[in-house]
Design an enzyme around this catalytic site. Structure first.
Site, PDB file in Angstrom:
ATOM      1  N   GLU A 170      -5.036   4.074  52.570  1.00 26.48           N
ATOM      2  CA  GLU A 170      -3.936   4.142  51.715  1.00 26.48           C
ATOM      3  C   GLU A 170      -4.114   4.605  50.468  1.00 26.48           C
ATOM      4  O   GLU A 170      -5.312   4.844  49.869  1.00 26.48           O
ATOM      5  CB  GLU A 170      -3.005   2.919  51.956  1.00 26.48           C
ATOM      6  N   HIS A 171      -3.066   5.101  49.260  1.00 20.15           N
ATOM      7  CA  HIS A 171      -3.214   5.468  48.021  1.00 20.15           C
ATOM      8  C   HIS A 171      -4.021   4.950  47.125  1.00 20.15           C
ATOM      9  O   HIS A 171      -4.505   3.897  47.047  1.00 20.15           O
ATOM     10  CB  HIS A 171      -1.461   5.524  47.579  1.00 20.15           C
ATOM     11  N   ASP A 172      -4.630   5.939  46.284  1.00 20.76           N
ATOM     12  CA  ASP A 172      -5.262   5.295  45.011  1.00 20.76           C
ATOM     13  C   ASP A 172      -6.792   4.763  45.314  1.00 20.76           C
ATOM     14  O   ASP A 172      -7.285   3.981  44.691  1.00 20.76           O
ATOM     15  CB  ASP A 172      -4.562   4.557  44.057  1.00 20.76           C
TER      16      ASP A 172
END
Ligand SMILES: CC(C)(COP(=O)(O)OP(=O)(O)OC[C@H]1O[C@@H](n2cnc3c(N)ncnc32)[C@H](O)[C@@H]1OP(=O)(O)O)[C@@H](O)C(=O)NCCC(=O)NCCS
EC number: 2.3.1.227
Length: 218
Positions: free
Chosen positions: A139-141
């Site tokens: 997932e993000h980041d």
């Protein structure tokens, strides 16, 4: 210009990744051959319809360009082979299945293997020779180091940092961190299958269970 591609390793990992490698070439409309490299082989043989040979024989093959996907689950072995390939001037080859989902701003270093149903969302940096097995997601980041391995079904949520050589077992779930305080899986740590990781994991330890706890070595 002739190109020769290889999947290094003809055991379970390599034989699972060869169809992914074939998809990669079909998408690129590249009709070059893909062989297996396996150092246990004394002579050229066939594995699942592909020529299979040891590394010395592969080096002797004639081609203008050679590229290799290192399909070996053990990350230390993967690193050793990557160094040898670099010394021999052979490229690391990234492969991904047709249905992999890649979203925005992903930096993916060379030599990755993304199996069917892998998703990588946005603003993610991933190091060399990353293996993401079936149905894993990132997932993000997130920031993922070199030679990291995800077994099937790993759920890596947002703002997680995973350091070099970490191994995440099948179906493990890692809680999201925050931009200020990412959850960190330390260098060379092992997360057991099915673990639910709720806080950072120190370098080199093994964790299992829900919530994940360090397993003392016997
Ligand atoms: C965590 C792991 C690395 C430990 O391996 P190991 O060092 O060989 O450990 P053992 O099998 O000797 O198990 C040690 C103890 O931990 C327990 N255990 C092992 N893995 C466990 C897990 N994932 N969750 C909970 N308990 C676990 C065992 O039952 C055993 O308990 P006991 O001492 O009460 O009998 C391994 O079990 C694991 O989960 N590997 C990932 C497998 C995977 O995802 N494969 C995908 C292949 S594509």
């Amino acid at each position: 210009m002739t190109k020769l591609y290889a999947v290094y390793g003809a055991s379970g990992c390599g034989r699972s990744l060869m169809p992914v490698a074939r998809q990669q070439l079909v998408r690129a409309q590249d009709a070059s051959e893909i062989v297996f490299i396996d150092d246990s082989l004394a002579e050229i043989t066939r594995v699942n319809g592909h020529r299979a040979m040891n590394y010395t024989t592969f080096l002797d093959e004639t081609a203008d360009e050679k590229a290799v996907q290192i399909a070996i689950a053990n990350s230390r072995v993967r690193e050793k082979i990557a160094n040898r390939l670099e010394a021999d001037g052979i490229q690391l080859w990234s492969i991904m299945a047709d249905n992999v989902v890649l979203m925005d701003q992903i930096e993916l270093a060379a030599g990755a293997a993304l199996s069917p149903f892998v998703s990588i969302t946005s603003n993610i940096k991933i190091g060399k020779c990353f293996h993401a097995n079936l149905y894993s997601y990132v997932e993000h980041d997130c920031v993922i180091g070199d030679f990291v391995t995800f077994a099937p079904g790993v759920k890596c949520n947002g703002n997680i940092h995973i350091e070099d050589h970490a191994y995440i077992g099948a179906g493990a779930m890692i809680k999201q961190g925050t931009p200020d305080q990412p959850l960190v899986i330390g260098r060379g740590a092992v997360v057991g299958m099915g673990a639910v990781v709720t806080k950072s994991v120190p370098t080199g330890v093994t964790v299992v269970g829900n919530p994940a706890r360090i397993v003392e070595s016997k």
